[in-house]
Scaffold this active site. Structure first.
Site, mmCIF file in Angstrom:
data_model
loop_
_atom_site.group_PDB
_atom_site.id
_atom_site.type_symbol
_atom_site.label_atom_id
_atom_site.label_comp_id
_atom_site.label_asym_id
_atom_site.label_seq_id
_atom_site.Cartn_x
_atom_site.Cartn_y
_atom_site.Cartn_z
ATOM 1 N N MET A 64 0.845 -1.193 0.000
ATOM 2 C CA MET A 64 0.000 0.000 0.000
ATOM 3 C C MET A 64 0.882 1.244 0.000
ATOM 4 O O MET A 64 1.870 1.304 0.728
ATOM 5 C CB MET A 64 -0.899 0.001 1.243
ATOM 6 C CG MET A 64 -1.783 1.223 1.376
ATOM 7 S SD MET A 64 -2.787 1.164 2.891
ATOM 8 C CE MET A 64 -4.007 -0.057 2.421
ATOM 9 N N CYS A 65 0.509 2.224 -0.819
ATOM 10 C CA CYS A 65 1.205 3.513 -0.827
ATOM 11 C C CYS A 65 0.152 4.612 -0.664
ATOM 12 O O CYS A 65 -0.859 4.397 -0.010
ATOM 13 C CB CYS A 65 2.024 3.672 -2.113
ATOM 14 S SG CYS A 65 1.034 3.717 -3.618
ATOM 15 N N TYR A 66 0.393 5.767 -1.245
ATOM 16 C CA TYR A 66 -0.546 6.885 -1.132
ATOM 17 C C TYR A 66 -1.783 6.677 -2.007
ATOM 18 O O TYR A 66 -2.909 6.732 -1.532
ATOM 19 C CB TYR A 66 0.128 8.198 -1.537
ATOM 20 C CG TYR A 66 1.328 8.546 -0.706
ATOM 21 C CD1 TYR A 66 1.190 9.243 0.492
ATOM 22 C CD2 TYR A 66 2.598 8.169 -1.106
ATOM 23 C CE1 TYR A 66 2.293 9.556 1.260
ATOM 24 C CE2 TYR A 66 3.708 8.480 -0.345
ATOM 25 C CZ TYR A 66 3.556 9.173 0.841
ATOM 26 O OH TYR A 66 4.648 9.469 1.596
ATOM 27 N N GLY A 68 -1.701 4.275 -4.961
ATOM 28 C CA GLY A 68 -1.653 3.057 -5.762
ATOM 29 C C GLY A 68 -0.646 3.091 -6.894
ATOM 30 O O GLY A 68 -0.657 2.200 -7.748
ATOM 31 N N PHE A 93 -3.645 4.083 0.262
ATOM 32 C CA PHE A 93 -4.259 4.397 1.552
ATOM 33 C C PHE A 93 -5.443 5.339 1.385
ATOM 34 O O PHE A 93 -6.410 5.262 2.145
ATOM 35 C CB PHE A 93 -3.239 5.004 2.520
ATOM 36 C CG PHE A 93 -3.841 5.321 3.859
ATOM 37 C CD1 PHE A 93 -4.144 4.309 4.752
ATOM 38 C CD2 PHE A 93 -4.147 6.627 4.210
ATOM 39 C CE1 PHE A 93 -4.740 4.588 5.979
ATOM 40 C CE2 PHE A 93 -4.731 6.917 5.430
ATOM 41 C CZ PHE A 93 -5.026 5.892 6.319
#
EC number: 2.8.1.1
Length: 108
Positions: A64-66, A68, A93
């Protein structure tokens, strides 16, 4: 798995609930501390070794990042390190927080 797979936050949530995969969050420390999915391991260059010692290559990993985007590069990297099954979470996220606002933990 020769390539990572993109999954939705709903699919990630189900895998997490079923214990079918572990979740890593690659965002910066401040963003992670302000809110992250419960059970998410904060994966950084400094914590990568500890993560790899704790979770063998047969562990399915969701990244998971900011939003995708960055998660795709990290997912590819984990595959190259030897992990068998790696997933990038579409929307990151931001999508998780929108879909599961009650499932957000705070702190490091």
């Amino acid at each position: 798995m020769e390539q990572f797979e993109c999954i939705t936050v709903e699919e990630a949530y189900q895998k997490l609930r079923q214990g079918a995969a572990v979740l890593v969050d690659i965002r910066d420390p401040q963003s992670y501390a302000m809110g992250h999915a419960p059970q998410a391991f904060h994966l950084t260059n400094d914590t990568l070794g500890a993560f790899m010692r704790k979770h063998g290559f047969d562990t399915a990993v969701m990244v998971m990042c900011y939003h995708g985007n960055s998660s795709k590069g990290a997912a590819q990297y984990l595959l190259q390190q030897g992990y068998d099954a790696v997933y990038s979470i579409d929307g990151g996220f931001e999508a998780w927080h929108r879909r599961f606002p009650a499932n957000v933990a705070n702190g490091a």
